[in-house]
Design a protein around this motif. Sequence first.
Motif, PDB file in Angstrom:
ATOM      1  N   GLY A  79    -111.749   5.667 -73.475  1.00  0.00           N
ATOM      2  CA  GLY A  79    -111.822   4.288 -73.930  1.00  0.00           C
ATOM      3  C   GLY A  79    -110.653   3.422 -73.526  1.00  0.00           C
ATOM      4  N   ALA A  80    -109.701   3.962 -72.778  1.00  0.00           N
ATOM      5  CA  ALA A  80    -108.513   3.190 -72.397  1.00  0.00           C
ATOM      6  C   ALA A  80    -108.690   2.564 -71.023  1.00  0.00           C
ATOM      7  N   ASP A  81    -108.114   1.378 -70.847  1.00  0.00           N
ATOM      8  CA  ASP A  81    -108.070   0.741 -69.530  1.00  0.00           C
ATOM      9  C   ASP A  81    -106.964   1.330 -68.669  1.00  0.00           C
ATOM     10  N   LEU A  82    -105.923   1.830 -69.312  1.00  0.00           N
ATOM     11  CA  LEU A  82    -104.801   2.436 -68.601  1.00  0.00           C
ATOM     12  C   LEU A  82    -104.181   3.518 -69.465  1.00  0.00           C
ATOM     13  N   SER A  83    -103.911   4.671 -68.854  1.00  0.00           N
ATOM     14  CA  SER A  83    -103.154   5.731 -69.524  1.00  0.00           C
ATOM     15  C   SER A  83    -101.746   5.734 -68.947  1.00  0.00           C
ATOM     16  N   LEU A  84    -100.755   5.510 -69.800  1.00  0.00           N
ATOM     17  CA  LEU A  84     -99.371   5.407 -69.357  1.00  0.00           C
ATOM     18  C   LEU A  84     -98.551   6.528 -69.975  1.00  0.00           C
ATOM     19  N   VAL A  85     -97.907   7.325 -69.128  1.00  0.00           N
ATOM     20  CA  VAL A  85     -97.084   8.437 -69.569  1.00  0.00           C
ATOM     21  C   VAL A  85     -95.619   8.074 -69.370  1.00  0.00           C
ATOM     22  N   GLU A  86     -94.857   8.052 -70.466  1.00  0.00           N
ATOM     23  CA  GLU A  86     -93.409   7.878 -70.322  1.00  0.00           C
ATOM     24  C   GLU A  86     -92.773   9.253 -70.138  1.00  0.00           C
ATOM     25  N   GLY A  87     -91.943   9.386 -69.110  1.00  0.00           N
ATOM     26  CA  GLY A  87     -91.291  10.646 -68.821  1.00  0.00           C
ATOM     27  C   GLY A  87     -90.184  10.971 -69.804  1.00  0.00           C
ATOM     28  N   VAL A  88     -89.517  12.086 -69.547  1.00  0.00           N
ATOM     29  CA  VAL A  88     -88.413  12.532 -70.390  1.00  0.00           C
ATOM     30  C   VAL A  88     -87.219  12.839 -69.489  1.00  0.00           C
ATOM     31  N   MET A  89     -86.038  12.434 -69.895  1.00  0.00           N
ATOM     32  CA  MET A  89     -84.810  12.634 -69.120  1.00  0.00           C
ATOM     33  C   MET A  89     -85.018  12.100 -67.699  1.00  0.00           C
ATOM     34  N   GLY A  90     -84.366  12.735 -66.711  1.00  0.00           N
ATOM     35  CA  GLY A  90     -84.615  12.364 -65.332  1.00  0.00           C
ATOM     36  C   GLY A  90     -85.894  12.996 -64.831  1.00  0.00           C
ATOM     37  N   LEU A  91     -86.420  12.485 -63.727  1.00  0.00           N
ATOM     38  CA  LEU A  91     -87.734  12.885 -63.229  1.00  0.00           C
ATOM     39  C   LEU A  91     -87.852  14.389 -63.004  1.00  0.00           C
ATOM     40  N   PHE A  92     -86.749  15.025 -62.583  1.00  0.00           N
ATOM     41  CA  PHE A  92     -86.800  16.455 -62.270  1.00  0.00           C
ATOM     42  C   PHE A  92     -86.069  17.326 -63.291  1.00  0.00           C
ATOM     43  N   ASP A  93     -85.594  16.726 -64.366  1.00  0.00           N
ATOM     44  CA  ASP A  93     -84.838  17.474 -65.369  1.00  0.00           C
ATOM     45  C   ASP A  93     -85.764  18.276 -66.273  1.00  0.00           C
ATOM     46  N   GLY A  94     -85.140  19.242 -66.982  1.00  0.00           N
ATOM     47  CA  GLY A  94     -85.907  20.069 -67.914  1.00  0.00           C
ATOM     48  C   GLY A  94     -86.937  20.940 -67.239  1.00  0.00           C
ATOM     49  N   GLY A  95     -86.627  21.421 -66.014  1.00  0.00           N
ATOM     50  CA  GLY A  95     -87.625  22.197 -65.284  1.00  0.00           C
ATOM     51  C   GLY A  95     -88.719  21.315 -64.706  1.00  0.00           C
ATOM     52  N   ALA A  96     -88.320  20.094 -64.281  1.00  0.00           N
ATOM     53  CA  ALA A  96     -89.262  19.127 -63.689  1.00  0.00           C
ATOM     54  C   ALA A  96     -90.404  18.791 -64.641  1.00  0.00           C
ATOM     55  N   LEU A  97     -90.057  18.561 -65.916  1.00  0.00           N
ATOM     56  CA  LEU A  97     -91.086  18.274 -66.922  1.00  0.00           C
ATOM     57  C   LEU A  97     -91.931  17.060 -66.551  1.00  0.00           C
ATOM     58  N   THR A  98     -91.262  15.985 -66.106  1.00  0.00           N
ATOM     59  CA  THR A  98     -92.005  14.768 -65.782  1.00  0.00           C
ATOM     60  C   THR A  98     -92.657  14.868 -64.411  1.00  0.00           C
ATOM     61  N   ALA A  99     -91.908  15.319 -63.411  1.00  0.00           N
ATOM     62  CA  ALA A  99     -92.473  15.466 -62.070  1.00  0.00           C
ATOM     63  C   ALA A  99     -93.662  16.423 -62.093  1.00  0.00           C
ATOM     64  N   GLY A 100     -93.545  17.495 -62.864  1.00  0.00           N
ATOM     65  CA  GLY A 100     -94.641  18.449 -62.950  1.00  0.00           C
ATOM     66  C   GLY A 100     -95.919  17.836 -63.486  1.00  0.00           C
TER      67      GLY A 100
END
Length: 452
Positions: A79-100
Motif C-alpha cells: 500500500g505504500a508509494d515509496l519504501s524508504l530504508v534509513e541505514g545505520v552507521m556508515g554504509l559498510f559498518d557493522g558487517g555492511a549492515l546497510t550495504a548488505g
Amino acid sequence: MKGLIIGGTHSGCGKTTVALSIISGLTRRGLTVQPFKAGPDYIDAGLHGLCAGRTSINLDQWMMERQMLLWSFQSGSAGADLSLVEGVMGLFDGGALTAGLSGILGLPVVLVIDASSMAESVGALVYGFKKYLEKTVGQDTPGLKGVILNRVSSERHLRMLKEAISEVDVLGYIPKDEVIKIEHRHLGLKTSEEMPLSVEQIERLSEIAERYIDLDRVLELSKDVRPLREVAPPVDSDVLRGLKVACARDRAFSFYYYDNLRLLALAGAELSFFSPLQDVEPPEADFYYIGGGYPELYAEGLSKNTSMVSAIRQLAEEGRPIYAECGGFMLLTKGIFHTDRKFYPMAGVFPFETEMTTKRVALGYREVLLKENCPIGIRGNTYRGHEFHYSRLRDKNIEMKNIYTTRDRWSETLSTGGFLYKNCLGSYVHLHFLSNPSGLIEALRSLVSSTS
C-alpha cells in the motif's frame, strides 16, 4: 514497488535528518511512505513513524533470517508509494549492515555526506563509495545512484562540491544553518512516545525537503528496484487463535520490534496493551510481554503505582507466562538505584537490584541458546537479538536460575543471563522473534492448548 536506501558515510553525518525530511516532504505531497530502519535501533524508527503516519519497521540481516527479512520488507511495503530504508552507521559498518540490505532487497542507495570540512575531495569519496558498493554487493544491483550533501556552508561551497562529483547525481543539500534539534539522552534520541518532534518541526522538515532536495528525482531513482521473489508469511494465520497477549506500552516501555508484534497478530493472537505507569493492573491474558524503554526516567511513578507492581508480582507467583526484556526486566527486579543513589522499589519478582550508571554497560548483537523450556521456547532453541543499556545488576552473585547461554556476533560467550522464576523470564537482551519464529510459535501454541 518503489524503494531506496538512505545511507551515510559515517554515524552523525545526517542520515536521520535527511530521511525524516524526505519522509515528511513526500507525505505532505499526499504520498504514502513506508519507513524502515536498518539495524536494531528503536528510536529512529519511532521518529519515522511520527513523520510518515505509518509504523517504521526494523530490518536487520544479522538478527533476522533472510527469508523473514524479505517477508518483512514486502509485507510492510504493501500500500505504500515509496519504501524508504534509513541505514545505520556508515554504509559498510557493522558487517555492511546497510550495504548488505541494498543487495538483498535490490534497492538503490542515496548517500548522505557531511560536507562541512571538505570541498573537491568529495569527488574521491563518492567514487570510492560507489566502487566499493559494487564490489560488496555486486554489479547486478542498482548501486549508488545519488548523494545528498549535508552542512553546506555557502553557495560557493555547494558549487565546488557539485563540480567535483561526476559519478552520480547530486540530489540536493542541506545548509549548515538549517538545524532541526531533536533532544537526546543516554540511549539516543528521545522516543516517539515523548513527542521529540513537534508538528512545527515536522512541517519544517518537509519545507527543507521541498526547498533543498529534488524530491521528483528521488522518486524517479526509486523506480530502479530489482524485482523480488514473493516470500510466504512466517506462520499460519490461525495457529495462535484464542491466545490473549498483554503488552506493556507507555512512555516508560516502548521498545518493541514491530515485527515481534506483527508475528503474534499474524498468528491470530489477540493483543492488548497496558500502562505500568497509569493502569491499576494488567489485563487478563495468557501471556505477558514487557518490552524495554526508560523505566529509570519514570522510576518514581512506577514505584508509586503499587497496585500494578503488586499485580505483576502476583502473576509471576501464580506461574503465569511472562517475558520481560531490558527495561521490562528492570521492572521485575527488587528495584532501581538511580544515579542520585535514590532507590525505587519495583515488582521484586527477581532478587536483583539494578543501578543506573553514567557509562554504557553493554552494547552489541547477541545470540542466546535456551538451556531449559520457558515461555518463549524449548530447550535447544536459539534466538538472536541486541543488548544496549546503562544499568547493571548490583549483585551478580545472587543464586538465580539462568537458562541462557549468550554469545556475541563473534561467538564469544558472555555473562548476560536469561533468568527464570517459575514461568517468568527476564533478561537484558532484546530478542527479535523473526530470528526463530517457529520456535516462538511452538512455545506459545502450548499456551493455547492449556487455555482451550
